[in-house]
Design a protein around this motif. Structure first.
Motif, PDB file in Angstrom:
ATOM      1  N   LEU A 153      -9.796  -9.986  -3.569  1.00 57.69           N
ATOM      2  CA  LEU A 153     -10.190  -8.700  -4.196  1.00 57.69           C
ATOM      3  C   LEU A 153      -9.237  -7.813  -4.215  1.00 57.69           C
ATOM      4  N   ALA A 154      -8.337  -7.415  -3.235  1.00 57.04           N
ATOM      5  CA  ALA A 154      -7.167  -6.699  -3.126  1.00 57.04           C
ATOM      6  C   ALA A 154      -6.301  -6.685  -4.651  1.00 57.04           C
ATOM      7  N   PHE A 155      -6.034  -8.226  -4.753  1.00 55.76           N
ATOM      8  CA  PHE A 155      -5.324  -8.250  -5.953  1.00 55.76           C
ATOM      9  C   PHE A 155      -6.039  -8.064  -7.400  1.00 55.76           C
ATOM     10  N   ALA A 156      -7.275  -8.512  -7.551  1.00 50.79           N
ATOM     11  CA  ALA A 156      -8.043  -8.325  -8.483  1.00 50.79           C
ATOM     12  C   ALA A 156      -8.186  -6.596  -8.998  1.00 50.79           C
ATOM     13  N   VAL A 157      -8.364  -5.748  -7.706  1.00 52.83           N
ATOM     14  CA  VAL A 157      -8.285  -4.380  -8.036  1.00 52.83           C
ATOM     15  C   VAL A 157      -6.899  -3.837  -8.789  1.00 52.83           C
ATOM     16  N   TRP A 173      -9.959   2.570 -12.969  1.00 53.95           N
ATOM     17  CA  TRP A 173      -9.150   3.505 -12.728  1.00 53.95           C
ATOM     18  C   TRP A 173      -7.751   3.421 -13.324  1.00 53.95           C
ATOM     19  N   LEU A 174      -7.519   2.228 -14.093  1.00 53.58           N
ATOM     20  CA  LEU A 174      -6.012   2.052 -14.925  1.00 53.58           C
ATOM     21  C   LEU A 174      -5.714   3.158 -16.102  1.00 53.58           C
ATOM     22  N   PRO A 175      -6.896   2.846 -16.951  1.00 50.88           N
ATOM     23  CA  PRO A 175      -6.629   3.738 -18.013  1.00 50.88           C
ATOM     24  C   PRO A 175      -6.611   5.272 -17.743  1.00 50.88           C
ATOM     25  N   LYS A 176      -7.440   5.731 -16.813  1.00 53.29           N
ATOM     26  CA  LYS A 176      -7.433   7.090 -16.475  1.00 53.29           C
ATOM     27  C   LYS A 176      -6.270   7.563 -15.766  1.00 53.29           C
ATOM     28  N   ALA A 177      -5.509   6.636 -14.752  1.00 53.75           N
ATOM     29  CA  ALA A 177      -4.437   6.845 -14.352  1.00 53.75           C
ATOM     30  C   ALA A 177      -3.192   6.921 -15.148  1.00 53.75           C
ATOM     31  N   PHE A 192      -7.461   6.413  -8.604  1.00 50.88           N
ATOM     32  CA  PHE A 192      -6.653   5.389  -8.586  1.00 50.88           C
ATOM     33  C   PHE A 192      -6.140   5.119  -7.025  1.00 50.88           C
ATOM     34  N   PHE A 193      -6.197   6.230  -6.204  1.00 51.64           N
ATOM     35  CA  PHE A 193      -6.005   5.955  -4.843  1.00 51.64           C
ATOM     36  C   PHE A 193      -7.181   5.402  -4.088  1.00 51.64           C
ATOM     37  N   LEU A 194      -8.266   5.886  -4.441  1.00 53.63           N
ATOM     38  CA  LEU A 194      -9.451   5.373  -3.528  1.00 53.63           C
ATOM     39  C   LEU A 194      -9.794   3.842  -3.840  1.00 53.63           C
ATOM     40  N   TYR A 195      -9.579   3.452  -5.301  1.00 58.98           N
ATOM     41  CA  TYR A 195      -9.890   2.222  -5.661  1.00 58.98           C
ATOM     42  C   TYR A 195      -8.990   1.313  -5.157  1.00 58.98           C
ATOM     43  N   THR A 196      -7.556   1.516  -5.108  1.00 60.94           N
ATOM     44  CA  THR A 196      -6.715   0.435  -4.738  1.00 60.94           C
ATOM     45  C   THR A 196      -6.644   0.413  -3.272  1.00 60.94           C
ATOM     46  N   LEU A 197      -7.021   1.574  -2.583  1.00 67.57           N
ATOM     47  CA  LEU A 197      -6.963   1.467  -1.228  1.00 67.57           C
ATOM     48  C   LEU A 197      -8.047   0.794  -0.575  1.00 67.57           C
ATOM     49  N   ALA A 198      -9.410   0.991  -1.112  1.00 64.81           N
ATOM     50  CA  ALA A 198     -10.503   0.305  -0.686  1.00 64.81           C
ATOM     51  C   ALA A 198     -10.413  -1.141  -1.044  1.00 64.81           C
ATOM     52  N   GLY A 199      -9.986  -1.590  -2.030  1.00 65.82           N
ATOM     53  CA  GLY A 199      -9.861  -2.846  -2.356  1.00 65.82           C
ATOM     54  C   GLY A 199      -8.679  -3.600  -1.343  1.00 65.82           C
ATOM     55  N   SER A 200      -7.972  -3.020  -0.923  1.00 70.91           N
ATOM     56  CA  SER A 200      -6.918  -3.625  -0.052  1.00 70.91           C
ATOM     57  C   SER A 200      -7.244  -3.737   1.360  1.00 70.91           C
ATOM     58  N   GLU A 211       0.771  -1.287  -0.050  1.00 75.92           N
ATOM     59  CA  GLU A 211       0.040  -0.107   0.040  1.00 75.92           C
ATOM     60  C   GLU A 211       0.965   1.586  -0.143  1.00 75.92           C
ATOM     61  N   SER A 212       2.160   1.139   0.251  1.00 71.73           N
ATOM     62  CA  SER A 212       2.977   2.391   0.479  1.00 71.73           C
ATOM     63  C   SER A 212       3.178   2.968  -0.852  1.00 71.73           C
ATOM     64  N   VAL A 213       2.968   2.321  -1.781  1.00 68.81           N
ATOM     65  CA  VAL A 213       3.462   3.104  -3.031  1.00 68.81           C
ATOM     66  C   VAL A 213       2.126   3.924  -3.592  1.00 68.81           C
ATOM     67  N   LEU A 214       1.056   3.879  -2.834  1.00 71.37           N
ATOM     68  CA  LEU A 214      -0.091   4.689  -3.231  1.00 71.37           C
ATOM     69  C   LEU A 214       0.086   6.055  -3.000  1.00 71.37           C
ATOM     70  N   PRO A 215       0.403   6.597  -1.868  1.00 72.00           N
ATOM     71  CA  PRO A 215       0.581   8.075  -1.546  1.00 72.00           C
ATOM     72  C   PRO A 215       1.562   8.753  -2.560  1.00 72.00           C
ATOM     73  N   ILE A 216       2.581   7.837  -2.872  1.00 70.82           N
ATOM     74  CA  ILE A 216       3.568   8.547  -3.417  1.00 70.82           C
ATOM     75  C   ILE A 216       3.382   8.818  -4.962  1.00 70.82           C
TER      76      ILE A 216
END
Length: 483
Positions: free
Chosen positions: A213-217, A227-231, A164-172, A138-143
């Motif tokens: 769920l975390a890995f699928a997101v 989230w991926l195409p937009k990011a 990107f941040f909310l999708y991956t954080l919520a999924g984890s 998860e630590s890569v998300l804020p950077i």
């Protein structure tokens, strides 16, 4: 050895902090320091690869820090994590070089961010503790969130960064709950202790769903793809390279290290469900790719399709499928950044646009670029002699032994990838030069060397895959069989 890998980027970041961005000389010095730091880390990882013993299933280069009662660092490398570490150290200098001349403001923060990302990703790949893995996962998300906001392309970058941040954080978050549940059962989150524990099928199913769920997101699998195409489309070029090459591979590593390793019965039980999600992701992303008008968004959708094939190989429940998935994940880490450099770096820097309808006839004035772009386009379709070809074939052969229908549906991704890849190349490279752009120069030496450095491992490992497979055989076998 592992401590050196983790400390070198931190030391480089500390050297950068006191340097002022008040002159061109200082900025040049900062770039050289950051690039040298990443290259030193690459050399250390290659030396580690040479020293690695591929004849054992045990973790190697183990480092433990247990001097504090509340903190127990346990790090090590096996045949799987070794190649993800190598990919991370290889791609980081590529990412820095790709934006070598584009970033002028907040340069220090930009360079330090990517050095820290390198350390955090390596920590995730070498952690031998489930809680540590989650922290670094998860630590890569804020950077990356801050990088997209500060260095992204347009006003949409704020929405893309939050998505990107909310999708991956919520999924984890379900993954964190599952880790706490494991700790309450076993009193530890150490990998080796968990692997020796006998977890009933009912509990495995509950834990499996939370981790999946975390890995699928993060992969991403349908329906978590938005989230991926937009990011990708709104992040800077270096951010897109890191995101495609290594951030998505955290999910691949998670499938191998957690689901298949610790929860094998549940992975077998939920195999058809995962295969269904992967097939939907392959077909949906491929069809979405064909209609895209933004070049970076197009490559982002193609990443989703290729990661779907990776997931099929991982859940094939046989050695060739899993090894093919790892090869395809590594190949994607070379080819996808190269395509982002082509469309989001070289073309965008010269034309100022990523809209396909405004770009045409590049082969007339950029012959060298057109050749390199064509080779990477073919590699993206999985042409023979490329590492992508071997990864896709082994993955599909592996899933064929489990379910031929699923394998046949997964193979449609190869046909569709040829459609959208060749269609993209044809529209950009041929025809009369677009009236919307001026006559442009071919690639310079820096851009050529970046593309060449990505092309060499893609082709050489496609011709000599045993360089990777020899180190993978025993480790992958230990995932499926008890010796």
């Amino acid at each position: 050895m592992i401590t050196l890998l983790l400390l070198v980027p931190i030391i480089g970041s500390l050297i950068l902090i006191p340097i002022q961005e008040d002159s061109i000389n200082n900025k040049s010095k900062m770039k050289i320091i950051a690039l040298s730091t990443s290259l030193i880390n690459l050399i250390i990882s290659i030396f580690m690869w040479i020293q690695f013993d591929s004849n054992t299933t045990q973790y190697q280069f183990i480092y433990e820090f247990n001097q504090l009662s509340f903190c127990h660092f346990n790090l090590g490398i096996d045949g799987i994590s070794l190649y993800f570490v190598l990919l991370t150290t290889f791609v980081t200098p590529i990412a820095l070089l790709s934006s070598y001349t584009n970033i002028t403001k907040n340069l220090k923060f930009f360079l330090i961010s990517f050095l820290m990302l390198e350390t955090l990703q390596i920590c995730a790949f070498v952690s031998l503790d489930l809680l540590l893995f989650y922290i670094f996962f998860e630590s890569v998300l804020p950077i990356l969130f801050i990088v997209i906001i500060l260095f992204g392309h347009d006003e949409n970058r704020f929405r893309s960064a939050f998505l990107f941040f909310l999708y991956t954080l919520a999924g984890s978050l379900p993954m964190l709950l599952c880790i706490l549940l494991i700790y309450s059962f076993l009193g530890s989150t150490d990998f080796q202790l968990i692997s020796l524990s006998d977890i009933s099928l009912e509990y495995q199913k509950i834990l499996w769903l939370g981790f999946f769920l975390a890995f699928a997101v993060k992969t991403p699998l349908y329906p978590f793809t938005i989230w991926l195409p937009k990011a990708h489309s709104d992040s800077p070029l270096a951010g897109s390279i890191i995101l495609a090459a290594t951030i998505l591979k955290l999910a691949t590593y998670g499938y191998l290290r957690v689901l298949i390793n610790f929860l094998p019965d549940a992975s077998n039980f939920f195999g058809p469900l995962v295969q269904t999600f992967a097939i939907i992701a392959i077909i949906f992303a491929s069809l979405s790719t064909i209609i895209q008008q933004d070049t970076k968004r197009l490559i982002a959708y193609s990443s989703i399709a290729h990661m779907g094939v990776v997931v099929l190989g991982l859940f094939s429940n046989n050695i060739q499928g899993i090894e093919g998935a790892i090869l395809l994940a590594i190949a994607h880490g070379f080819v996808s950044p190269a395509l982002f450099i082509c469309v989001g770096g070289i073309i965008y820097d010269r034309t100022g646009t990523r809209i396909i309808n405004y770009i045409r006839g590049l082969a007339t004035y950029m012959p060298i670029f057109s050749i390199m772009f064509f080779i990477f386009t073919l590699c993206n379709t999985g042409i023979p002699l490329s590492l992508n070809f071997l990864g896709e074939q082994l993955s599909l052969i592996g899933i064929w032994e489990r379910n031929p229908i699923i394998s046949a549906l997964g193979a449609t991704g190869i046909v569709l990838s040829a459609c959208y890849s060749i269609f993209l190349y044809n529209r950009l490279s041929y025809g009369n030069l677009s009236p919307h752009i001026k006559i442009i120069k071919d690639i310079n030496r820096r851009e050529f060397l970046i593309l060449l450095s990505l092309l060499i491992p893609t082709i050489s490992l496609g011709i000599l895959p045993n360089v990777l497979l020899d180190s993978l055989h025993i480790t992958v076998s230990s995932l499926l069989y008890t010796f």
